[in-house]
Write a protein that holds these residues in place. Structure first.
Motif, PDB file in Angstrom:
ATOM      1  N   GLY A  17       0.802  -1.224   0.000  1.00 39.72           N
ATOM      2  CA  GLY A  17       0.000   0.000   0.000  1.00 39.72           C
ATOM      3  C   GLY A  17       0.830   1.265   0.000  1.00 39.72           C
ATOM      4  N   MET A  18       2.174   1.147  -0.088  1.00 39.11           N
ATOM      5  CA  MET A  18       3.058   2.320  -0.067  1.00 39.11           C
ATOM      6  C   MET A  18       3.397   2.766  -1.489  1.00 39.11           C
ATOM      7  SD  MET A  18       5.829   1.540   2.927  1.00 39.11           S
ATOM      8  CE  MET A  18       5.339   1.304   4.642  1.00 39.11           C
ATOM      9  N   GLN A  19       3.225   4.041  -1.767  1.00 39.62           N
ATOM     10  CA  GLN A  19       3.541   4.579  -3.090  1.00 39.62           C
ATOM     11  C   GLN A  19       5.033   4.458  -3.393  1.00 39.62           C
ATOM     12  OE1 GLN A  19       1.008   5.572  -5.144  1.00 39.62           O
ATOM     13  NE2 GLN A  19       2.619   5.510  -6.701  1.00 39.62           N
ATOM     14  N   GLN A  20       5.875   4.610  -2.352  1.00 40.23           N
ATOM     15  CA  GLN A  20       7.332   4.514  -2.549  1.00 40.23           C
ATOM     16  C   GLN A  20       7.710   3.142  -3.111  1.00 40.23           C
ATOM     17  OE1 GLN A  20       5.602   5.411   0.170  1.00 40.23           O
ATOM     18  NE2 GLN A  20       6.862   6.624   1.602  1.00 40.23           N
ATOM     19  N   LEU A  70       3.622  -5.783  14.873  1.00 40.46           N
ATOM     20  CA  LEU A  70       4.926  -5.127  14.778  1.00 40.46           C
ATOM     21  C   LEU A  70       5.166  -4.595  13.365  1.00 40.46           C
ATOM     22  CD1 LEU A  70       7.160  -7.572  16.861  1.00 40.46           C
ATOM     23  CD2 LEU A  70       6.547  -5.224  17.461  1.00 40.46           C
ATOM     24  N   CYS A  71       4.863  -5.418  12.371  1.00 46.18           N
ATOM     25  CA  CYS A  71       5.111  -5.015  10.973  1.00 46.18           C
ATOM     26  C   CYS A  71       4.243  -3.850  10.542  1.00 46.18           C
ATOM     27  CB  CYS A  71       4.875  -6.204  10.050  1.00 46.18           C
ATOM     28  SG  CYS A  71       6.286  -7.300   9.958  1.00 46.18           S
ATOM     29  N   THR A  72       2.948  -3.957  10.805  1.00 47.42           N
ATOM     30  CA  THR A  72       2.051  -2.883  10.368  1.00 47.42           C
ATOM     31  C   THR A  72       2.318  -1.599  11.147  1.00 47.42           C
ATOM     32  OG1 THR A  72       0.362  -3.797  11.861  1.00 47.42           O
ATOM     33  CG2 THR A  72       0.222  -4.406   9.538  1.00 47.42           C
ATOM     34  N   GLY A  73       2.731  -1.724  12.427  1.00 50.11           N
ATOM     35  CA  GLY A  73       3.081  -0.540  13.212  1.00 50.11           C
ATOM     36  C   GLY A  73       4.318   0.148  12.669  1.00 50.11           C
ATOM     37  N   VAL A  74       5.335  -0.638  12.341  1.00 53.04           N
ATOM     38  CA  VAL A  74       6.554  -0.073  11.759  1.00 53.04           C
ATOM     39  C   VAL A  74       6.253   0.579  10.412  1.00 53.04           C
ATOM     40  CG1 VAL A  74       8.804  -0.663  10.768  1.00 53.04           C
ATOM     41  CG2 VAL A  74       8.131  -1.611  12.973  1.00 53.04           C
ATOM     42  N   ALA A  75       5.364  -0.037   9.634  1.00 47.81           N
ATOM     43  CA  ALA A  75       5.016   0.517   8.320  1.00 47.81           C
ATOM     44  C   ALA A  75       4.396   1.904   8.446  1.00 47.81           C
ATOM     45  CB  ALA A  75       4.064  -0.431   7.588  1.00 47.81           C
ATOM     46  N   ILE A  76       3.599   2.122   9.497  1.00 47.34           N
ATOM     47  CA  ILE A  76       3.020   3.456   9.717  1.00 47.34           C
ATOM     48  C   ILE A  76       4.121   4.459  10.017  1.00 47.34           C
ATOM     49  CG2 ILE A  76       1.593   4.825  11.284  1.00 47.34           C
ATOM     50  CD1 ILE A  76      -0.216   2.404  11.569  1.00 47.34           C
ATOM     51  N   GLY A  77       5.110   4.011  10.822  1.00 48.51           N
ATOM     52  CA  GLY A  77       6.208   4.906  11.183  1.00 48.51           C
ATOM     53  C   GLY A  77       7.123   5.245  10.022  1.00 48.51           C
ATOM     54  N   GLU A 101       6.266   5.059   6.714  1.00 49.82           N
ATOM     55  CA  GLU A 101       5.506   5.417   5.508  1.00 49.82           C
ATOM     56  C   GLU A 101       5.813   6.826   5.014  1.00 49.82           C
ATOM     57  OE1 GLU A 101       2.160   7.774   3.906  1.00 49.82           O
ATOM     58  OE2 GLU A 101       2.688   7.667   6.040  1.00 49.82           O
ATOM     59  N   GLN A 102       6.161   7.732   5.941  1.00 44.15           N
ATOM     60  CA  GLN A 102       6.393   9.117   5.562  1.00 44.15           C
ATOM     61  C   GLN A 102       7.806   9.367   5.047  1.00 44.15           C
ATOM     62  OE1 GLN A 102       5.045  11.071   9.233  1.00 44.15           O
ATOM     63  NE2 GLN A 102       3.185  11.684   8.168  1.00 44.15           N
ATOM     64  N   SER A 123      10.810   9.251   2.455  1.00 48.17           N
ATOM     65  CA  SER A 123      10.747   9.335   0.993  1.00 48.17           C
ATOM     66  C   SER A 123      11.575   8.263   0.298  1.00 48.17           C
ATOM     67  CB  SER A 123      11.218  10.724   0.530  1.00 48.17           C
ATOM     68  OG  SER A 123      12.552  10.954   0.993  1.00 48.17           O
ATOM     69  N   GLY A 124      12.611   7.731   0.946  1.00 48.15           N
ATOM     70  CA  GLY A 124      13.490   6.754   0.318  1.00 48.15           C
ATOM     71  C   GLY A 124      12.998   5.323   0.462  1.00 48.15           C
ATOM     72  N   THR A 125      13.875   4.380   0.086  1.00 49.17           N
ATOM     73  CA  THR A 125      13.507   2.959   0.121  1.00 49.17           C
ATOM     74  C   THR A 125      13.414   2.408   1.544  1.00 49.17           C
ATOM     75  OG1 THR A 125      15.824   2.259  -0.080  1.00 49.17           O
ATOM     76  CG2 THR A 125      14.579   2.563  -2.122  1.00 49.17           C
ATOM     77  N   THR A 126      13.965   3.140   2.516  1.00 49.24           N
ATOM     78  CA  THR A 126      13.846   2.688   3.913  1.00 49.24           C
ATOM     79  C   THR A 126      12.391   2.559   4.322  1.00 49.24           C
ATOM     80  OG1 THR A 126      15.903   3.849   4.416  1.00 49.24           O
ATOM     81  CG2 THR A 126      14.573   3.170   6.297  1.00 49.24           C
ATOM     82  N   SER A 127      11.508   3.313   3.684  1.00 55.10           N
ATOM     83  CA  SER A 127      10.082   3.282   4.024  1.00 55.10           C
ATOM     84  C   SER A 127       9.525   1.870   3.921  1.00 55.10           C
ATOM     85  CB  SER A 127       9.299   4.226   3.106  1.00 55.10           C
ATOM     86  OG  SER A 127       9.466   3.836   1.740  1.00 55.10           O
ATOM     87  N   TRP A 128       9.982   1.105   2.911  1.00 59.07           N
ATOM     88  CA  TRP A 128       9.478  -0.260   2.759  1.00 59.07           C
ATOM     89  C   TRP A 128      10.514  -1.325   3.116  1.00 59.07           C
ATOM     90  CZ3 TRP A 128      12.256  -2.898  -0.910  1.00 59.07           C
ATOM     91  CH2 TRP A 128      12.884  -2.159  -1.907  1.00 59.07           C
ATOM     92  N   ARG A 129      11.802  -0.989   3.085  1.00 63.76           N
ATOM     93  CA  ARG A 129      12.818  -1.974   3.453  1.00 63.76           C
ATOM     94  C   ARG A 129      12.797  -2.282   4.955  1.00 63.76           C
ATOM     95  NH1 ARG A 129      16.158  -2.914  -0.936  1.00 63.76           N
ATOM     96  NH2 ARG A 129      16.482  -1.134  -2.371  1.00 63.76           N
ATOM     97  N   ALA A 130      12.570  -1.264   5.782  1.00 63.46           N
ATOM     98  CA  ALA A 130      12.593  -1.467   7.239  1.00 63.46           C
ATOM     99  C   ALA A 130      11.538  -2.481   7.695  1.00 63.46           C
ATOM    100  CB  ALA A 130      12.423  -0.132   7.961  1.00 63.46           C
ATOM    101  N   PRO A 131      10.275  -2.359   7.256  1.00 69.34           N
ATOM    102  CA  PRO A 131       9.300  -3.386   7.653  1.00 69.34           C
ATOM    103  C   PRO A 131       9.682  -4.793   7.184  1.00 69.34           C
ATOM    104  CG  PRO A 131       8.176  -1.460   6.768  1.00 69.34           C
ATOM    105  CD  PRO A 131       9.627  -1.276   6.494  1.00 69.34           C
ATOM    106  N   LEU A 132      10.255  -4.887   5.971  1.00 68.00           N
ATOM    107  CA  LEU A 132      10.655  -6.200   5.457  1.00 68.00           C
ATOM    108  C   LEU A 132      11.790  -6.797   6.289  1.00 68.00           C
ATOM    109  CD1 LEU A 132      10.591  -5.541   1.589  1.00 68.00           C
ATOM    110  CD2 LEU A 132       8.935  -6.861   2.924  1.00 68.00           C
ATOM    111  N   ALA A 133      12.693  -5.953   6.792  1.00 69.29           N
ATOM    112  CA  ALA A 133      13.853  -6.425   7.545  1.00 69.29           C
ATOM    113  C   ALA A 133      13.465  -7.036   8.894  1.00 69.29           C
ATOM    114  CB  ALA A 133      14.845  -5.284   7.752  1.00 69.29           C
TER     115      ALA A 133
END
Length: 554
Positions: free
Chosen positions: A88-91, A213-220, A222-223, A225-235
């Motif tokens: 659901g992340m545009q990034q 944990l995953c969905t909570g991190v994704a909210i944090g 999400e804002q 701009s870089g790839t960390t927005s989606w890499r961090a939840p995956l990690a």
């Protein structure tokens, strides 16, 4: 020779115990004797004589041991929700060039492949999952599966293109197939019979710890701009698998596996330590040990990695396998397949903001977790069959109402209260589904399978789940792109069919040891046999021993 002597001695002791736990009689019980309605008299007597203390040191050690195995379910929970949030992340969509900007999340064929390849990995892993858990033990299966999950999680986290995503998710699915075979088998075999439902349900409910944990991190993130927005939840998927790697080989092995591999002294010691407060003569230990010796074969198909015949070679085995497959497909086709695409569902309900959709996804995870933990607390009280039927019917009702509200109020600019109603019933569907299926999905198939087929049977269960989930994740994004909310109707109709199948075929497994379930499946009418109860009185003799007296039915 020493092993044979120990086994003979324990058999003699078990015979004495069987004599002491006498068969029910029709003699009138004393008026002060408590009357119980039970499914198995020997089990009822053992439980009445030995009350387990959840606060004892022995129980606390057991809970700590099982908490490690719970990491297998948590790993699965990370993937189950993190991809839904990241999708659901545009990034994420922009980085990989995935379509879905207007839909509220990734949809279409590329998304279908990214989600579906995980289950292809699980299907491939099934070939080795059962034999590994039988050959290396439940602990060894956990360890090997966790190592593979770590590799897959690293590849996905560092992905540079969709090829990395596809390869990493295939490896993740392969590893999860092994852990979800070994971990629930370990939990159900290590749990005392009167706590088996709650502890095994708690195992599967750990899915939501990872999800939150995953969905909570994704909210944090999400804002960002870089790839960390989606890499961090995956990690974060690395965490539970890492815990499994570190601690799994330090756990005690399943006593059933130890006995089946010719280690009776170790098996009895583990059973006494965790089910008898260290006393090998405790009633529950004696009851289970006697049944172990009668039921577990040293030359069964679990010793031959290629032999799956005991899953289908008798009517008893076929019914057990049928129950296992019923839970596998119903657990995935009751509407939960929509959970991967919740951000799209919220867009269909009129929610336009990406952040709002991610927050709603997080709230839905918490609501579902509450349902899962309530269901876990009820499994040993309500019973498996009753919870399965009524929970599925409630899920169908909630999803039908959500469908109607989405159809009526889902368009942008429609009634705000109507749109909120659609979202509320999506939440209620998640609550009902989780209350029902989250505890039962690990518990019920592990219970209905005989020990000698449990590891390979759970591997087949993972295969069936993966096939069903692949249909969900491949068909889902394509259907949501083309017919949108109308796709929900498929699940509503299917849920009604499930209710009919559960009513006519599902057996009740509560109130028996795993070995005692054989009397249900060997009966010509398993459902009736599982629901049959007897009224008995537990009478204490002058010597302090107890025995069972059957109360004549009116």
């Amino acid at each position: 020779m020493a092993t044979q002597h120990a086994a003979s001695a324990s058999s003699a002791h078990s015979h004495d115990e069987k004599e002491r736990i006498s068969s029910p009689t029709s003699i009138a019980p004393p008026p002060t004797a408590p009357i119980l309605e039970v499914t198995n008299a020997d089990y009822a007597l053992a439980v009445s004589e030995q009350k387990l203390n959840p606060y004892s040191w022995s129980s606390i050690r057991l809970f700590a041991v099982l908490a490690v195995a719970f990491m297998g379910s948590m790993s699965n929970g990370f993937d189950g929700q993190v991809m839904g949030a990241v999708n659901g992340m545009q990034q994420y969509l922009d980085y990989f060039g995935i379509s879905g900007t207007d839909a509220g999340g990734g949809v279409g064929t590329v998304t279908a492949l990214i989600f579906g390849i995980y289950y292809i990995g699980q299907i491939a892993g099934m070939a080795v999952a059962g034999p590994l858990a039988d050959r290396l033990g439940r602990r060894g299966g956990m360890f090997v599966g966790a190592v593979i999950i770590i590799v897959g999680a690293i590849v996905v986290t560092l992905a540079k293109n969709t090829g990395y995503l596809l390869g990493g998710r295939f490896v993740l699915g392969f590893g999860v197939s092994i852990t979800t075979t070994a971990c629930p088998a370990y939990v159900v075999e290590m749990s005392p019979p009167q706590w088996r439902g709650r502890l095994t349900g708690l195992y599967n409910s750990s899915y939501y710890v990872g999800s939150i944990l995953c969905t909570g991190v994704a909210i944090g993130t999400e804002q960002l701009s870089g790839t960390t927005s989606w890499r961090a939840p995956l990690a974060i998927q690395l965490v539970p698998a890492g815990i499994l790697i570190i601690f799994s080989l330090w756990l005690p092995e399943s006593p059933r596996w130890l006995l089946a591999t010719g280690k009776p002294e170790q098996a009895r010691a583990v059973l006494a330590k965790y089910h008898g407060e260290g006393d090998p003569n405790a009633p529950l230990v004696q009851l289970q040990w006697r049944e172990f010796e009668e039921a577990i074969k040293v030359d069964a198909s679990d010793k031959r990695w290629y032999d799956y015949s005991e899953l289908v070679n008798t009517a008893d085995a076929r019914y057990r396998t049928f129950m296992m497959l019923l839970m596998a497909f119903f657990g995935q086709w009751s509407g939960n397949g929509l959970g991967y695409f919740l951000t799209v569902l919220f867009k269909n309900s009129g929610v336009e903001s990406q952040r709002a959709r991610l927050v709603l996804n997080f709230i839905n995870t918490i609501v579902s977790a509450i349902g899962a933990f309530i269901g876990t607390a009820l499994t040993d009280k309500v019973g498996r069959r009753r919870m399965w039927f009524w929970g599925t019917l409630a899920s169908a009702t909630m999803l039908a109402i959500a469908t109607a509200c989405t159809a009526e109020f889902g368009e942008t600019g429609s009634s705000k209260s109507g749109s909120n109603s659609a979202i509320a019933f999506i939440f209620l569907f998640g609550f009902c589904y989780s209350l029902t299926y989250t505890p039962l999905q690990a518990l019920y198939p592990s219970e209905v399978l005989h020990y000698n087929t449990r590891a390979k049977g759970m591997a087949c269960y993972s295969l069936a789940v993966s096939c069903a989930s692949f249909v969900n994740t491949y068909a889902g994004p394509i259907a949501l792109e083309r017919i949108q909310w109308k796709y929900y109707i498929v699940y509503v109709v299917w849920d009604i069919f499930e209710c009919a199948m559960i009513w006519f075929f599902a057996v009740e497994t509560m109130g028996r040891t795993l070995e005692e379930l054989a009397e249900i499946f060997s009966d010509p009418h398993p459902v009736r046999a599982s629901l049959r109860t007897r009224k008995v009185a537990v009478v204490e003799k002058e010597t302090g021993d107890k025995h069972i007296i059957e109360v004549a039915q009116a």
